[in-house]
Design a protein around this motif. Structure first.
Motif, short mmCIF file in Angstrom:
data_model
loop_
_atom_site.label_atom_id
_atom_site.label_comp_id
_atom_site.label_asym_id
_atom_site.label_seq_id
_atom_site.Cartn_x
_atom_site.Cartn_y
_atom_site.Cartn_z
N SER A 134 0.84 -1.20 0.00
CA SER A 134 0.00 0.00 0.00
C SER A 134 0.88 1.24 0.00
O SER A 134 1.78 1.39 0.83
CB SER A 134 -0.92 0.00 1.23
OG SER A 134 -1.81 1.10 1.18
N ARG A 137 -1.89 7.41 -2.14
CA ARG A 137 -2.55 7.49 -3.42
C ARG A 137 -2.70 8.92 -3.92
O ARG A 137 -2.86 9.86 -3.15
CB ARG A 137 -3.95 6.85 -3.32
CG ARG A 137 -3.95 5.38 -2.97
CD ARG A 137 -3.26 4.54 -4.03
NE ARG A 137 -3.87 4.71 -5.33
CZ ARG A 137 -4.92 4.04 -5.77
NH1 ARG A 137 -5.48 3.09 -5.01
NH2 ARG A 137 -5.42 4.25 -6.98
N LEU A 147 -9.17 0.93 -6.94
CA LEU A 147 -8.52 0.55 -5.69
C LEU A 147 -8.36 -0.96 -5.70
O LEU A 147 -9.34 -1.70 -5.72
CB LEU A 147 -9.35 1.01 -4.48
CG LEU A 147 -8.57 1.14 -3.16
CD1 LEU A 147 -9.35 1.98 -2.15
CD2 LEU A 147 -8.21 -0.19 -2.55
N GLU A 180 -6.31 4.20 1.79
CA GLU A 180 -6.23 4.62 0.40
C GLU A 180 -7.54 5.28 -0.04
O GLU A 180 -7.54 6.29 -0.75
CB GLU A 180 -5.92 3.42 -0.50
CG GLU A 180 -4.50 2.89 -0.33
CD GLU A 180 -4.20 1.75 -1.30
OE1 GLU A 180 -4.75 1.77 -2.42
OE2 GLU A 180 -3.42 0.85 -0.94
N ALA A 181 -8.67 4.70 0.37
CA ALA A 181 -9.97 5.27 0.00
C ALA A 181 -10.13 6.68 0.55
O ALA A 181 -10.63 7.58 -0.14
CB ALA A 181 -11.09 4.36 0.50
N LEU A 192 -15.41 4.84 -6.46
CA LEU A 192 -14.30 3.93 -6.20
C LEU A 192 -14.61 2.59 -6.84
O LEU A 192 -15.67 2.00 -6.59
CB LEU A 192 -14.12 3.76 -4.69
CG LEU A 192 -12.73 3.39 -4.18
CD1 LEU A 192 -11.69 4.40 -4.63
CD2 LEU A 192 -12.74 3.29 -2.66
#
Length: 278
Positions: A134, A137, A147, A180-181, A192
């Protein structure tokens, strides 16, 4: 060094390229939008089917023809992972290889390129790498973003090379997916798109039950800015009543599943060595 990335293949490659670029930027390298301005050219290749392999070889050859003195050419991704030796034979101008299971080591590859002569051709193709590493982003597609929640595959379909290229399924930890979201939502992303080799198998490698349903609930609760949650690469054998219930109950979730067409006929599935009674 200045670098330029060309991405071929599926959305999972798009995410991997984005993350490689972020790692390189954080290490002090500079991304440029024109190949001629780059010190290092990266082609994130696809090696899934014959036309995709030929497209990847063509992209590498095109860049190889235009290479200037001192410019390096890197073959990354699926083609490099499985057909590294073929790349060396067909496009000898390639200076380095980094496989799809090793993309988090892109900074190390650049360090080797800076320290070594081109003839030494650095190569990072280690199996078992962190496919779901990860990285912070950036929103590069406007209001929508991919994602990657998992990668690799545990299936043994008769036609498919993905397990040979990417290895077994590995799911991204929930905390990383949520982080990340949130980063993407803070940059204006409102749709997403969740991707993996098999999104509906999310969490099975960690012996989790209904992990995708839990993930959807967590995204809806923790990232309320998101207006649409879309699920790609679904397979019916891992669709559970709980998943259907959660999808139906969350207004952010697009109420359909993206399924391969061949799942409509049991005889086709039987020949493909996929489960045909679900």
């Amino acid at each position: 060094m200045r670098f330029h990335i060309i991405t071929l293949g599926c959305p999972k490659n798009t995410v991997d390229s984005e993350m490689m670029a972020e790692l390189l930027r954080r290490a002090g390298h500079v991304q440029v939008d024109q190949p001629r301005r780059a010190d290092v050219l990266i082609v994130n290749t696809c090696g899934f089917i014959a036309p995709a392999r030929e497209e990847s070889y063509a992209a590498l050859r095109k860049l190889a023809v235009g290479k200037r003195r001192g410019q390096r050419l890197v073959a990354a991704g699926c083609l490099a992972q499985r057909y590294g030796e073929a790349i060396r034979q067909k496009v000898p101008e390639v200076d380095a290889l980094i496989g799809t299971q090793s993309w988090p080591e892109i900074v190390t590859l650049f360090e080797r390129l800076e320290a070594q002569e081109p003839a030494q051709a650095p190569c990072i193709l280690s199996p078992g790498g962190n496919l779901v590493a990860s990285v912070p982003r950036r929103a590069i597609l406007g209001a929508t973003a991919y994602l990657k929640i998992a990668d690799g595959c545990d299936a043994a379909c008769a036609f498919c090379a993905i397990p040979l290229i990417k290895g077994p399924q590995r799911s991204k930890p929930l905390a990383d997916v949520l982080r990340e979201a949130k980063e993407l939502a803070a940059q204006g992303v409102r749709e997403l798109v969740l991707i993996a080799q098999d999104t509906t198998a999310y969490g099975r490698d960690r012996s989790e039950t209904d992990a995708l349903a839990h993930l959807l609930q967590a995204l809806s609760r923790e990232v309320p800015e998101l207006e649409w949650l879309r699920i790609l690469y679904a397979y019916p054998q891992h669709v559970t009543p709980r998943l259907i219930e959660v999808m139906a109950g969350l207004p952010q979730v697009c109420h359909y599943l993206d399924l391969p067409l061949q799942h409509g006929h049991p005889d086709v599935l039987r020949r493909m060595n996929r489960p045909h009674r679900v």
